[in-house]
Design an enzyme around this catalytic site. Structure first.
Site, PDB file in Angstrom:
ATOM      1  N   GLN A  75     -58.378 -69.939 -14.312  1.00  0.00           N
ATOM      2  CA  GLN A  75     -59.625 -70.071 -15.045  1.00  0.00           C
ATOM      3  C   GLN A  75     -60.777 -70.292 -14.057  1.00  0.00           C
ATOM      4  O   GLN A  75     -60.826 -69.643 -13.023  1.00  0.00           O
ATOM      5  CB  GLN A  75     -59.454 -71.189 -16.074  1.00  0.00           C
ATOM      6  N   TYR A  76     -61.719 -71.172 -14.391  1.00  0.00           N
ATOM      7  CA  TYR A  76     -62.834 -71.411 -13.468  1.00  0.00           C
ATOM      8  C   TYR A  76     -62.426 -72.391 -12.372  1.00  0.00           C
ATOM      9  O   TYR A  76     -61.720 -73.368 -12.629  1.00  0.00           O
ATOM     10  CB  TYR A  76     -64.036 -71.997 -14.211  1.00  0.00           C
ATOM     11  N   THR A  77     -62.915 -72.123 -11.179  1.00  0.00           N
ATOM     12  CA  THR A  77     -62.759 -73.084 -10.099  1.00  0.00           C
ATOM     13  C   THR A  77     -64.005 -73.066  -9.234  1.00  0.00           C
ATOM     14  O   THR A  77     -64.824 -72.153  -9.325  1.00  0.00           O
ATOM     15  CB  THR A  77     -61.499 -72.808  -9.250  1.00  0.00           C
ATOM     16  N   GLY A 146     -54.525 -69.959  -7.270  1.00  0.00           N
ATOM     17  CA  GLY A 146     -54.825 -68.774  -8.067  1.00  0.00           C
ATOM     18  C   GLY A 146     -54.407 -67.547  -7.284  1.00  0.00           C
ATOM     19  O   GLY A 146     -54.845 -67.361  -6.144  1.00  0.00           O
ATOM     20  N   GLY A 157     -55.050 -67.213  -3.303  1.00  0.00           N
ATOM     21  CA  GLY A 157     -54.164 -68.222  -2.725  1.00  0.00           C
ATOM     22  C   GLY A 157     -54.440 -69.628  -3.187  1.00  0.00           C
ATOM     23  O   GLY A 157     -54.346 -69.926  -4.384  1.00  0.00           O
ATOM     24  N   ILE A 158     -54.804 -70.518  -2.245  1.00  0.00           N
ATOM     25  CA  ILE A 158     -54.924 -71.944  -2.546  1.00  0.00           C
ATOM     26  C   ILE A 158     -56.276 -72.477  -2.085  1.00  0.00           C
ATOM     27  O   ILE A 158     -56.935 -71.877  -1.237  1.00  0.00           O
ATOM     28  CB  ILE A 158     -53.800 -72.760  -1.869  1.00  0.00           C
ATOM     29  N   ALA A 159     -56.664 -73.609  -2.660  1.00  0.00           N
ATOM     30  CA  ALA A 159     -57.893 -74.302  -2.251  1.00  0.00           C
ATOM     31  C   ALA A 159     -57.602 -75.795  -2.245  1.00  0.00           C
ATOM     32  O   ALA A 159     -57.316 -76.380  -3.295  1.00  0.00           O
ATOM     33  CB  ALA A 159     -59.040 -73.976  -3.197  1.00  0.00           C
ATOM     34  N   CYS A 175     -60.327 -75.313 -14.051  1.00  0.00           N
ATOM     35  CA  CYS A 175     -59.049 -74.792 -14.553  1.00  0.00           C
ATOM     36  C   CYS A 175     -58.865 -75.045 -16.044  1.00  0.00           C
ATOM     37  O   CYS A 175     -57.734 -75.058 -16.541  1.00  0.00           O
ATOM     38  CB  CYS A 175     -57.885 -75.358 -13.750  1.00  0.00           C
TER      39      CYS A 175
END
EC number: 2.3.1.181
Length: 212
Positions: A75-77, A146, A157-159, A175
């Site tokens: 979703q949103y990040t 994501g 990938g990742i944050a 999210c």
């Protein structure tokens, strides 16, 4: 031909459209067998990105930062300075061809990285990402995941929140989860540098994904 995984670290913030274009190009090259797999560590200028499941109602302040629609899941990040983004471009055809296992491996990678800083990162059923129990029934998200897969090559990938401005998350419902907050390593009272975090990510990656 199998190549070792390439690591790339960008010292300056990378514009989001530039990063997407670079990933698209690299995914095609990995699929064609002309370039190695890649893990790209970077930061972005402040922005919001919308995954394929994003609910427009979760964009609380659409004028605050640029908003980009992207093909990753989720979703949103928020992305911005102080957050270590790792774009992971791997060929799953030679790594088991199982997207669910791949996402679990990303979670495990984050959990092991956080453990290097004596932080207990945890999975939560039904909530992708890594969470920290703050006590008293409170738990905050410290890392987002994501991914997108094209012809069995992964990207996005990742944050991991190292020391971002946590108020920047207020422009979205991260999210799509309203009942929990966000945190960072610095918010937890730790003071690692981005280089420290990069070293931890690089050290724990082969533990999960295998050595080159």
């Amino acid at each position: 031909m199998n190549y070792p995984v390439e690591w790339r670290i960008s010292d300056s913030p990378v514009d989001y459209p530039q990063a997407i274009a670079a990933m698209e190009e690299r995914v095609a090259a990995i699929r064609a067998g002309t370039a190695p797999e890649l893990v790209w560590l970077l930061e972005h200028p402040p922005l919001y990105s919308a995954g394929t499941s994003a609910d427009p109602r979760d964009l609380v302040d659409p004028g605050r930062f640029p908003v980009y629609e992207t093909g990753r899941g989720g979703q949103y990040t928020y992305h911005g300075p102080g957050q270590r983004v790792a774009y992971v471009l791997l060929d799953l055809k030679r790594r088991g061809a199982d997207v669910r296992v791949y996402v679990c491996n990303l979670e495990e990678w984050l959990i092991r990285t956080l453990a290097r800083f004596v932080v207990k990162g945890e999975r939560r059923t039904g909530r992708v990402g890594i969470w920290v129990d703050r006590g008293g029934g409170r738990e905050d998200k410290i890392a987002a995941i994501g991914v997108r897969v094209r012809h069995w090559v992964t990207f996005h990938g990742i944050a991991l929140n190292v020391d971002p401005d946590l108020s920047h998350f207020e422009g979205i419902v991260p999210c799509g989860i309203r009942e929990h907050g966000v945190t960072s390593l610095w918010d937890l009272g730790l003071t690692p540098t981005m280089d420290d975090v990069d070293c931890a990510l690089m050290a724990t990656f082969p533990e999960v994904f295998g050595a080159d």
